[in-house]
Design an enzyme around this catalytic site. Sequence first.
Site, short mmCIF file in Angstrom:
data_model
loop_
_atom_site.label_atom_id
_atom_site.label_comp_id
_atom_site.label_asym_id
_atom_site.label_seq_id
_atom_site.Cartn_x
_atom_site.Cartn_y
_atom_site.Cartn_z
N GLU A 142 51.53 35.90 43.04
CA GLU A 142 51.14 35.98 41.62
C GLU A 142 51.99 37.06 40.96
O GLU A 142 52.49 37.95 41.64
CB GLU A 142 49.67 36.45 41.48
CG GLU A 142 48.66 35.48 42.01
CD GLU A 142 47.27 36.12 42.07
OE1 GLU A 142 46.95 36.98 41.23
OE2 GLU A 142 46.52 35.76 42.99
N LYS A 173 52.15 44.52 47.27
CA LYS A 173 52.78 44.50 45.95
C LYS A 173 54.25 44.87 46.08
O LYS A 173 54.60 45.74 46.87
CB LYS A 173 52.06 45.46 45.00
CG LYS A 173 52.00 46.88 45.51
CD LYS A 173 51.35 47.82 44.53
CE LYS A 173 51.25 49.21 45.13
NZ LYS A 173 50.66 50.18 44.25
N ARG A 219 38.44 50.22 37.11
CA ARG A 219 38.66 50.48 38.52
C ARG A 219 37.96 51.75 38.99
O ARG A 219 37.63 51.88 40.16
CB ARG A 219 40.15 50.56 38.76
CG ARG A 219 40.48 50.75 40.18
CD ARG A 219 41.92 50.45 40.36
NE ARG A 219 42.46 51.40 41.27
CZ ARG A 219 43.74 51.59 41.46
NH1 ARG A 219 44.62 50.90 40.75
NH2 ARG A 219 44.17 52.47 42.32
N ARG A 234 42.48 49.41 50.66
CA ARG A 234 43.89 49.09 50.48
C ARG A 234 44.38 48.60 51.83
O ARG A 234 44.72 49.39 52.71
CB ARG A 234 44.64 50.35 50.06
CG ARG A 234 46.01 50.10 49.49
CD ARG A 234 46.72 51.39 49.21
NE ARG A 234 46.14 52.14 48.11
CZ ARG A 234 46.38 51.92 46.82
NH1 ARG A 234 47.17 50.94 46.47
NH2 ARG A 234 45.82 52.67 45.90
N GLU A 283 42.69 41.36 35.39
CA GLU A 283 43.40 42.40 34.66
C GLU A 283 43.22 42.18 33.16
O GLU A 283 43.35 41.05 32.68
CB GLU A 283 44.89 42.28 35.04
CG GLU A 283 45.76 43.43 34.66
CD GLU A 283 45.92 44.48 35.77
OE1 GLU A 283 45.17 44.46 36.77
OE2 GLU A 283 46.79 45.35 35.60
N ARG A 291 43.04 47.01 35.38
CA ARG A 291 42.19 46.26 36.31
C ARG A 291 40.75 46.27 35.81
O ARG A 291 40.26 47.31 35.37
CB ARG A 291 42.26 46.93 37.68
CG ARG A 291 41.50 46.21 38.79
CD ARG A 291 42.30 45.04 39.27
NE ARG A 291 41.68 44.36 40.39
CZ ARG A 291 41.94 44.66 41.67
NH1 ARG A 291 42.78 45.60 41.98
NH2 ARG A 291 41.35 43.96 42.63
N PHE A 348 41.96 36.80 38.53
CA PHE A 348 42.64 36.37 39.75
C PHE A 348 41.72 36.26 40.96
O PHE A 348 42.14 35.89 42.03
CB PHE A 348 43.89 37.20 40.07
CG PHE A 348 43.77 38.69 39.93
CD1 PHE A 348 43.02 39.43 40.81
CD2 PHE A 348 44.45 39.34 38.90
CE1 PHE A 348 42.95 40.80 40.68
CE2 PHE A 348 44.37 40.71 38.76
CZ PHE A 348 43.61 41.46 39.66
N LYS A 386 52.53 40.51 39.10
CA LYS A 386 51.78 41.77 39.02
C LYS A 386 51.82 42.21 37.56
O LYS A 386 52.86 42.59 37.05
CB LYS A 386 52.39 42.85 39.93
CG LYS A 386 51.56 44.12 39.95
CD LYS A 386 52.11 45.15 40.92
CE LYS A 386 51.14 46.28 41.22
NZ LYS A 386 50.67 47.03 40.09
N1 ATP Z 1 47.86 39.39 40.19
C1 ATP Z 1 47.33 40.56 40.52
N2 ATP Z 1 46.48 40.67 41.58
C2 ATP Z 1 45.95 41.87 41.93
N3 ATP Z 1 46.20 43.01 41.29
C3 ATP Z 1 47.03 42.98 40.23
C4 ATP Z 1 47.63 41.77 39.81
N4 ATP Z 1 48.40 42.06 38.76
C5 ATP Z 1 48.30 43.36 38.53
N5 ATP Z 1 47.48 43.95 39.41
C6 ATP Z 1 47.19 45.39 39.41
O1 ATP Z 1 47.81 46.01 40.52
C7 ATP Z 1 46.94 46.93 41.12
C8 ATP Z 1 47.17 46.91 42.58
O2 ATP Z 1 48.11 47.86 42.88
P1 ATP Z 1 47.57 49.16 43.56
O3 ATP Z 1 46.41 48.80 44.36
O4 ATP Z 1 48.68 49.80 44.29
O5 ATP Z 1 47.10 50.01 42.35
P2 ATP Z 1 47.82 51.27 41.76
O6 ATP Z 1 47.81 52.38 42.74
O7 ATP Z 1 47.21 51.51 40.44
O8 ATP Z 1 49.25 50.76 41.63
P3 ATP Z 1 50.10 50.79 40.40
O9 ATP Z 1 50.29 52.24 40.09
O10 ATP Z 1 51.28 50.09 40.93
O11 ATP Z 1 49.37 50.02 39.34
C9 ATP Z 1 45.57 46.41 40.81
O12 ATP Z 1 44.63 47.44 40.73
C10 ATP Z 1 45.73 45.69 39.51
O13 ATP Z 1 45.40 46.54 38.42
#
Ligand code: ATP
Length: 679
Positions: free
Chosen positions: A324, A542, A350, A536, A390, A331, A431, A326
Amino acid sequence: MALFAVVAELADELAKEAGKLKKRAAIAETISKVHAASSESGPESDDSGLLALYLAGTPFAEADSRKLNAGGALLSKALLAVSGASDQMLTAAYRRHGDMGAAAFDLLFAARAEKTAELTLAAVAEAFAAMAVAKTTAIRAALVEGLLRRATPLEAKYLLKLMLGDMRIGVKQSLVEEAIAVAAGASVDAVRRAVMLEADLGGAVRRAFSGTLHESRMRLFHPLGFMLASPVETPEEAVERFTEKPAKVPVVKTKKPRKDKKVVVVEAANHKPGEAVQAQSFYADAEEFADAPPEDVIAKETQAGGDTTLANAAATQGVEAFLEDKYDGMRAQIHCGDSGQPGRVAIYSRNKEDVTESFPELEEAFAQIRAETDAAAGSLIPSSLILDGEILGWDFEQGRALPFAVLGQRIGRKRVSNEWRQQVPVVFVAFDLMCADGELLLELPLRERRNRLEAVVERLVERVASPLVVDERARDSQAVLFAVEESAPVERLMISPSRLVESAEEIDRAYADARARANEGVMLKAAGSVYQPGRRGLAWVKLKRELATLDVVVTGAEFGHGRRAGILSDYTFAVRGDKGELLNVGKAYSGLTDVEIGEMSAWMMEHTLEDQGFFRTVEPLMVLEVAFNNIMRSGRHASGFALRFPRILKIRTDKPVSEIDTVSRVEEVYQSQVDKPVE
Ligand SMILES: Nc1ncnc2c1ncn2[C@@H]1O[C@H](COP(=O)(O)OP(=O)(O)OP(=O)(O)O)[C@@H](O)[C@H]1O
C-alpha cells in the site's frame, strides 16, 4: 478501606527494586492483601482495582475519558501553598531531583515527618472525580491542596507523580496485568484480553477475583493499540523479510538494536524445546529484556501472549505481502456506534487521545453514513465498527493528499472554524478493520480482515451513495473514492488500495509511483499476519528512503529576543537514554510559524516545571520531529551528542512520548555519516 499509603509505600519499594520478578511478586502480594481485607465488608469496599490502576500510573481507567486537567504549573502552586515553602526552596528541591514528587517529599518532610496516614484510596478517587468536572482552575487547585494537606510526605510524593502521569517506578501496565493474574490465580492471557476489550484495569481485577474474565466483551469508545511498522532501507530488504526460509538449525542471536533500543531483533528461534523452528526474527522489548539471553526473551514472549509475534514471524516467511502507499497524514482509529450508543462516532489518535472534535466533518460523515445505513431495513452492515487508517488533508480538485504541513495546521485544534474546514478538507483512508459487530477481528489474518474491510466499505457506500459512483480522478490517483459530490458523506471515507507484490522490481516501481502521488513511500504487510496492537513487528514494514530525522521531546524553553521577546521560542529537546531517562540532544528555534510559536509558548507557561527566569523546564509531553545537517559528538548536552543546524519539521501531536527516538538511534545516525564531527 485501604489507605493511599499502601500505594505510596509499595511504589517507593518498587522504585528501588530492579528485578521484574520481585516487582511482580510485590504487586501481586499487595493486591491480594487489599482484596482479602475487603472481603468482610463487601465487594464495594474492594480497593484492589484502584491500587492496580494507580500503580500503573493512571488516575482513571483507559475507557474513562475524564482528565484531571492539572499541569505542572497548577501542581507546583498547590505545593507551595501547602508546604509554605518559597519559590527558591521549590526550585532548589526540584533541581536536586528533577521530579516534582520527590521535591514535594523534601519540602513536606521537615514539617510532617510524624504525620500518620489517613488518606484513603476512595478519597483520592473522589477528589480526582471532582477535579475532572471542576469548572475553574481555582476549584481544581483547592482540590489538589486538600489532598496534599491530608497526605504524608511520601503520599504527597506519589500523589503528584500520579497526577503528572509519570510514576518513574519501572512498572508498566503489562507488569500490573501479570501481577493481577498471579494475585487472583488467573491466566495472564485472560487478564490481558479483558483489559484490551474493556480498557478497565480496575475492572479486570474485579473480574479476575470473581472468575468472570471470560465474560468480558468488546466495548467501543476506548482506543486499541495501533500496529506499527519496522523500517527497511531497500526493496530487496523488504523482499528478504518476506521470503526468508526458516533456518535448518535453530540459531538464536541478538542483533544490534535497530531504530531504537526499545526493540531487539532475535533471529531464528526454536521457541519451545523440541518444536519446529517458527520464527526467523522478531522484535522484543529491550527495556524488559535488556540483559536477558535471547532464549529467555523467546520463552518469555511466547508465555506473555507473544505467540502472536511468533505467529506473525512465521507468517512473514515465504508468503505473500500486500503493498500500500505510505500516506503522510495522521494515524487514526475510528469507532462507530454500538448497541449501547448507536449514533456515536469517536476518532482516536495514535497517542490514544480522543480527537473527534478536531475533525467534525469526519464525525458528521460517519454519523450520517451510520444513520442512513441503519435506516435501511435488513442492512448487512455491522452495527459497530472500528477502522484503522490515516486522516489526510485532501485536494478534491487533484484527487490527491495535501502535504502533511497543511494538515498539521489543523491537528490539535479543538475548535475548527468553517474556514479551516474549507481550507484544509480532510478524508479518512481506511486500511484495516479491527472490529465489526462487537467481534474483535485482530486475530484473523490480514487477508481476511482486508476482505471484510472491502465488503463493509462497499456496503456502506452502496447504501448511501447508490448507485455507486467512482470518481475517475481519484481512481487515477490510486485512491478509490466513492462519490463525486463533495457534500456527500461517503466521499470522506476512502479505502487504501492494496495489492499483492512479489519482487523487488515491483516494489521499486510502486515506490516511485507512490512518491509521484506525493505519498511518503510504501508499506508492505504480510498477508497472513494478525493485527498486533501497540507493537512494532516485522509483519508490517515501511520503505521510505529519506534523510534521517529524529522524534524528540521538548524538555525546556528559552525566551526569544526582538520580535520574540516575552515568548518561549527556543526549545531544548531530548531523546530517551538506555534506562528510559531523557537526555538533551539539541536546541532549535526555527521551523515553526509565529502562530505555532505563540501556541507553544502559552502551552509551556501552563506546563512549566521549573521557572529559572529566562529559561523554563517543562513537562516532557510535546513531541517534535527535527531535521538537521549532521550530528556531532559534544559535551554540551547530556546525550553526548549535538545536532548541527536543527530545525523543526513537525509538531508530532500524533506521536506518544513513549515512542520518541533513543540515544542509540542518534549513535546509529552519527555512525552512518561519512564525516563524524566532534565538537
Ligand atoms: N497504508 C498504511 N498502512 C499503515 N500505516 C500507514 C499507511 N500509510 C501511512 N501510514 C502511517 O505510517 C505509520 C507507520 O510507521 P511507523 O510505525 O514507523 O510510525 P512512525 O514512527 O510515526 O513513522 P513515521 O515517522 O515514518 O511516520 C503509521 O502510524 C501510519 O500513520
